[in-house]
Design an enzyme around this catalytic site. Structure first.
Site, mmCIF file in Angstrom:
data_model
loop_
_atom_site.group_PDB
_atom_site.id
_atom_site.type_symbol
_atom_site.label_atom_id
_atom_site.label_comp_id
_atom_site.label_asym_id
_atom_site.label_seq_id
_atom_site.Cartn_x
_atom_site.Cartn_y
_atom_site.Cartn_z
ATOM 1 N N CYS A 1 0.531 -4.096 -21.631
ATOM 2 C CA CYS A 1 -0.565 -3.262 -22.491
ATOM 3 C C CYS A 1 -1.869 -3.256 -21.812
ATOM 4 O O CYS A 1 -2.203 -3.567 -20.992
ATOM 5 C CB CYS A 1 -0.469 -3.719 -23.888
ATOM 6 S SG CYS A 1 -1.421 -5.413 -23.757
ATOM 7 N N CYS B 1 -3.832 -6.254 -21.279
ATOM 8 C CA CYS B 1 -3.502 -6.832 -20.116
ATOM 9 C C CYS B 1 -4.294 -6.332 -18.979
ATOM 10 O O CYS B 1 -4.785 -7.190 -17.983
ATOM 11 C CB CYS B 1 -2.076 -6.803 -19.819
ATOM 12 S SG CYS B 1 -1.028 -7.266 -21.131
ATOM 13 N N CYS C 1 11.954 -23.941 21.609
ATOM 14 C CA CYS C 1 11.552 -25.403 21.300
ATOM 15 C C CYS C 1 10.729 -25.376 19.951
ATOM 16 O O CYS C 1 10.285 -24.454 19.426
ATOM 17 C CB CYS C 1 10.687 -25.937 22.681
ATOM 18 S SG CYS C 1 9.118 -25.205 22.697
ATOM 19 N N ASP D 1 -10.686 31.442 0.564
ATOM 20 C CA ASP D 1 -10.958 31.938 1.684
ATOM 21 C C ASP D 1 -10.134 33.164 1.949
ATOM 22 O O ASP D 1 -8.970 33.322 1.642
ATOM 23 C CB ASP D 1 -10.873 31.108 2.692
ATOM 24 C CG ASP D 1 -11.089 31.342 4.101
ATOM 25 O OD1 ASP D 1 -12.010 32.202 4.326
ATOM 26 O OD2 ASP D 1 -10.320 31.004 5.093
#
Length: 821
Positions: free
Chosen positions: A27, A30, A94, A512
Site C-alpha cells: 500500500c 509501505c 586451483c 517544426d
C-alpha cells in the site's frame, strides 16, 4: 540511439543511480516507510519507490553501500529481492583461482555473496535484483583473465509469475479452510435446519472446535505472512496494511477463542465467535493479492515484450569460422553473421552482403528497408531473405533496444505531480485508521446496546479491514505503468514520467516544418544562375554545403553528384545559425543561404529575388548563392508533406489543441506547406532562438509542446513545456526532449497527447475511487447506519470490498492496454 541520461551532479559530486527491487509493499503507507528509510541512509541523495513495479530508484553518492541499504529496508520489514546467477567460469585450475574469482565478484556493488566451484567450473553469485546484471559480473570475471559464460538468468517477469503462483496456492489453501468455517457460522444465521444439523450430528462443541482448528490453520499457514509483517511494522512504529489485517483478523480470532474455550470470561450476551470473519478476511485478501500480482504482471508485459525481441544467440565470426555465443558476450568490433529470417542481435553496420530488414519496432517504417555495406543495423530488427555480415558497434546496455527499455522502465518508475496528494494521505492513513478503529470500539462500548463488547469488536475489526490504502497506493503507478508501456508499443517513449502529466494539459502543439511535417528529404527542383553556368553555380554551392548537415545542403550535394560535378576544395568554412554557410573556394568568397543572409551581405539581385518569390509561393524552399558579395544564383527545393501530417493536425484539433508551425523557411513556402497540412498559425523565417521566443509567447495560453527533429530544434525542444523528438532525428534533438516518437510519423504526436490524457484520466478515476471508497465505507464500517436500519458491516464482507477496491483500480488501469488513438 543512446537514451540514457547523464548522472546528476550535486555540489560538484557525481551521483550514480541504482535500483533495488523490494518485496512486501502492499500500500501507499509501505511506499512512504521505505522511502523514508532509504532517504535517511548515508549516501542516499534521493529515493523514488514505486508500488506497481516494486522498485526503488536511488540517486547515490560514492560512499553509499547497496548491501547496507538493502539491510536497512529489510529491518523495516520490506526485504530487497535477491537474484542468483549461475555463471560458468573457464580457466580455473586451483584453489587460488577460486579465491581470485570470488574476490573479484564480491567487489562488485550489489553483490551479497559469491562462491566459485572448481569441480564444476561455476560461480554462484547472489545479488540485489535490479542492482547488478550479468554483463557486470562477467566483466569482473574477465578482468581476472577467466572466461565467463551464462548458465541461468531468471527474468523479472518470471519472478512475478512465481510470486503469483505462491499467492494462488496460499489462497486456495485459505479458501479450503475458510469455506467450511463460513458455512458453519453463516449457515446458522440463514437456516435453522442448517444450524441444527451439525449440532445434531457432532454435538454442540465439536463444530466450534472444528471452526477453531480450521481458522488456526488459515491464520498460521497461508495467513502467517500478515502477522509476521504486520506486527513487525507495529514494533517499528510504522504500521502498514499488513498491520491492519493482522490486528483485525487476530482480534476476531482471539475473541472467538475466548468465546469457545473460556466463555465465562465474557459477559453472557457477548459469547459469540467470529472465526468465519478471521478466516474469510485472510482468504479474501489473499485472493486480492493473487489477482493483483497477475495484473501487475500484465502491466509489466510491455517491457517483457521489448526484452523478448533481443536474440539470445549471436553467430560471431572467429578465425576458425562462426561460433554461437550468448548475445551478452558480443563485443564491440566483433563480426556477426545474420542469416535469413534471423533477428539482429546488437547494433552495428553492414560490412558484407545485401538484404532487406524489418525495422518497424524502432522506426515505425512498415516496409522492410534495403541494407547494403555501410548501412546501419538496429538490434531487435529482423533480417529477411539475404545474408548479412555486420560489425558490432553497440552491445549490451548501449544498444537502441536497451535504451528504449531503460526509457520505459524509468518512466514507469517515475512519480507524477498528481500523486503528491495520495502520498500525503497514505503517509498518515494507517495511523489514522488505527485511531478510528480505537474510537469505534470505545463509542460502541460506551453507547452501544448489549452485547456491547461483541458489537464493539465487530465494528472495530470492520474499520481495520475495510480501510486498507492499497487502492490509493496503486492508483497512480498502475495507470502510469500501463500507459507508458502501451506508449512503448505505439512508439511513444516517455523519457520522464512527469512529462506525461504535462503533455495531457498542453494547449498548443508547435511543429517544426522540415523533417517533421515534411519528408525531410528535399530535392533540387529548380536552378537559375546569373553570370555563370548552372553547373558552375551548383558545384560552388555544393562544395560549401558539403560541410553542412542541413537537409537542403544534402539535397544540393546529391544534385551535384547526380550531374557528375566535381566539388572544389573549401577553406575557412563558417556556419551562421539560421542563415546559411560561407567559405572560401578557389580564392573566392562564397556564401549560400537564405534571403536574410544575402541581405546581411548586401548581395542583392532583384531578378533572382523575384524568381524566389514565385517559387516559394508554389511551396518551394529557396537558397541563394553569392560570389564575392554578389547574388548569382537561386536554388529551389521541393520537400513534400508527409502523408500523415494533415491527419496529425486534424486529430490534435479534435482534441481541442491549437496547432502551430515554426520554421526558418520563407513565409511564402511555409504558408504553402501549412495550407496543405491544415495548420492555421505559421511563424516563418525563424532562427533557433526565434523559435524559443515564439514558444514563450505561445505558453501564455497554456502549456506548449514542440515537435522537431533537427540539431537546430534542440533549443526549442528544451524550452517547450514538453519536447517531442522525432526518433529519426538527431541525437541532440532526442537528448533535449522529454518524449521520443519512434520513427517519423507526426501522427504519433497526436497519439502521445491522447494517450497522456487517457492515462491522466485513468489516474483521476483511480484516485476518486480509492478516496471515495474509504470516505463512504469507513463510516459504514463504524456502524453509522445502525441507528437507522440496524445494518452492521461483517468484517469478512469488508475484506471482500477492500480486495475489490484494489482490483477495480488495477482493472481500470489495464484498460489502457487497449488504447488505440
Amino acid at each position: 540511439m543512446d537514451c540514457g541520461d547523464p548522472p546528476p551532479h550535486i555540489s560538484g559530486m557525481t551521483l550514480h543511480t541504482a535500483t533495488l527491487e523490494i518485496e512486501g509493499m502492499t500500500c501507499g503507507a509501505c511506499v512512504a516507510h521505505v522511502e523514508k528509510a532509504l532517504k535517511s541512509a548515508p549516501g542516499v541523495r534521493d529515493a523514488r519507490v514505486n508500488l506497481a513495479t516494486e522498485r526503488a530508484e536511488l540517486d547515490l553518492a560514492p560512499e553509499a553501500n547497496l548491501a547496507a541499504l538493502a539491510q536497512r529496508v529489510e529491518e523495516e520489514g520490506y526485504p530487497a529481492r535477491r537474484q542468483t546467477f549461475e555463471i560458468g567460469v573457464g580457466g580455473m585450475s586451483c584453489g587460488a583461482c577460486v579465491a581470485h574469482v570470488e574476490k573479484a565478484l564480491k567487489k562488485v556493488p550489489g553483490v551479497l555473496s559469491a562462491t566459485a566451484n572448481l569441480a564444476n567450473n561455476r560461480a554462484t553469485v547472489e545479488v540485489l535484483a535490479g542492482a547488478v546484471d550479468y554483463a557486470t559480473l562477467a566483466a569482473a570475471i574477465r578482468a581476472e583473465d577467466y572466461e565467463p559464460s551464462p548458465v541461468e538468468n531468471a527474468e523479472p517477469l518470471e519472478t512475478r509469475e512465481k510470486e503469483a503462483a505462491r499467492l494462488k496456492r496460499d489462497f486456495w489453501l485459505a479458501a479450503a479452510g475458510a469455506v467450511p468455517v463460513v458455512a458453519l457460522e453463516m449457515g446458522a444465521h440463514m437456516s435453522h435446519d442448517f444450524a441444527s444439523a451439525p449440532h445434531a450430528t457432532l454435538g454442540h462443541q465439536t463444530p466450534m472446535f472444528l471452526a477453531a482448528a480450521l481458522t488456526t490453520f488459515v491464520l498460521a499457514g497461508p495467513g502467517r505472512r500478515f502477522f509476521k509483517l504486520g506486527f513487525g511494522s507495529l514494533r517499528r512504529g510504522a504500521p502498514d496494511m499488513n498491520a491492519l489485517v493482522a490486528l483485525g483478523a487476530g482480534a476476531a480470532y482471539l475473541y472467538s477463542l475466548l468465546a469457545t474455550f473460556a466463555p465465562n470470561i465474557l459477559p453472557e450476551g457477548a459469547r459469540h465467535s467470529y472465526f468465519e470473519s478471521a478466516a474469510a478476511i485472510v482468504a479474501f485478501i489473499l485472493l486480492g493479492r493473487w489477482l493483483e500480482a497477475r495484473a501487475k504482471g500484465r502491466a509489466a508485459q510491455a517491457i517483457a515484450a521489448l526484452g523478448a525481441l533481443q536474440p539470445k544467440i549471436a553467430h560471431v565470426r572467429r578465425e576458425t569460422g562462426a561460433i554461437d555465443l550468448p548475445v551478452e558476450e558480443v563485443r564491440v568490433g566483433d563480426l556477426v553473421e545474420i542469416r535469413p529470417g534471423e533477428p539482429i542481435p546488437v547494433d552495428g553496420v553492414v560490412v558484407e552482403g545485401a538484404s532487406h530488414v524489418d525495422e518497424a519496432l524502432m522506426t515505425g517504417e512498415s516496409l522492410p528497408v534495403a541494407k547494403k555495406p555501410g548501412d546501419p543495423l538496429i538490434g531487435g530488427a529482423v533480417n529477411s531473405a539475404g545474408f548479412l555480415l555486420m560489425r558490432a558497434e553497440k552491445v549490451g546496455a548501449g544498444t537502441a533496444l536497451a535504451g528504449i527499455i531503460r526509457l520505459v522502465e524509468g518512466a514507469q518508475g517515475a512519480k507524477l505531480p498528481i500523486q503528491a496528494l495520495a502520498d500525503k494521505v497514505t503517509a498518515i492513513f494507517v495511523p489514522t485508521v488505527l485511531g478510528i478503529a480505537a474510537l469505534t470500539f470505545a463509542l460502541w462500548m460506551i453507547f452501544g446496546p448489549e452485547p456491547a463488547l461483541s458489537l464493539a469488536l465487530v465494528n472495530a475489526v470492520s474499520v481495520l479491514i475495510i480501510a486498507c490504502p492499497c487502492a490509493m497506493g496503486l492508483a497512480t503507478p498502475a495507470a502510469l505503468m500501463t500507459g507508458t508501456g502501451r506508449g512503448a508499443q505505439l512508439g511513444i517513449l516517455f523519457r520522464r514520467g512527469d512529462a506525461l502529466q504535462t503533455l495531457a494539459g498542453v494547449k498548443t502543439v508547435a511543429f517544426d516544418k522540415t523533417g517533421t511535417l515534411t519528408e525531410g528529404k528535399p530535392q533540387l527542383t529548380a536552378l537559375r544562375a546569373e553570370n555563370l553556368s548552372d553547373d558552375e553555380a551548383l558545384a560552388l554551392a555544393a562544395a560549401v554545403e558539403s560541410r553542412s548537415e542541413h537537409p537542403l545542403a544534402r539535397a544540393l550535394v546529391e544534385a551535384a553528384h547526380a550531374r557528375g560535378l566535381a566539388t572544389p576544395d573549401v577553406e575557412n568554412f563558417a556556419y551562421q545559425p539560421g542563415l546559411g554557410v560561407a567559405a572560401t573556394v578557389g580564392g573566392k568568397k562564397i556564401a549560400v543561404g537564405s534571403g536574410e543572409f544575402m541581405a546581411a551581405l548586401s548581395a542583392h539581385s532583384p531578378a533572382l529575388e523575384a524568381e524566389a518569390e514565385v517559387l516559394a509561393g508554389q511551396g518551394a524552399s529557396c537558397f541563394f548563392l553569392a560570389v564575392d558579395g554578389r547574388a548569382t544564383a537561386v536554388f529551389a527545393f521541393s520537400d513534400p508533406l508527409r502523408p500523415s501530417s494533415a491527419q496529425a493536425v486534424a486529430t490534435l484539433k479534435k482534441l481541442g489543441v491549437d496547432v502551430a508551425m515554426l520554421t526558418g523557411d520563407r513565409a511564402a513556402t511555409a504558408n504553402a506547406i501549412a495550407a496543405q497540412a491544415g495548420v492555421s498559425e505559421v511563424f516563418a523565417g525563424l532562427k533557433p532562438e526565434g523559435k524559443v521566443e515564439i514558444l514563450q509567447n505561445l505558453s501564455l495560453r497554456g502549456p506548449v509542446a514542440f515537435a522537431g527533429d533537427g540539431v537546430n530544434d534542440a533549443p526549442a525542444l528544451a524550452a517547450a513545456d514538453v519536447g517531442l523528438a522525432m526518433g529519426t532525428g538527431s541525437e541532440i534533438a532526442r537528448a533535449s526532449a522529454e518524449v521520443v516518437l519512434v520513427g517519423a510519423d507526426p501522427v504519433k504526436a497526436a497519439q502521445a497527447v491522447a494517450l497522456s490524457r487517457a492515462t491522466l484520466r485513468n489516474i483521476k478515476q483511480n484516485l476518486f475511487w480509492a478516496f471515495g471508497y474509504n470516505v463512504v465505507l469507513v463510516p459504514v464500517a463504524m456502524g453509522a447506519l445502525y441507528p437507522w436500519n440496524g445494518t452492521l458491516l461483517n468484517p469478512a464482507l469488508g475484506a471482500a470490498a477492500m480486495a475489490c477496491s484494489s482490483l477495480f483500480v488495477l482493472a481500470n488501469a489495464l484498460r489502457l492496454r487497449s488504447f488505440a488513438s
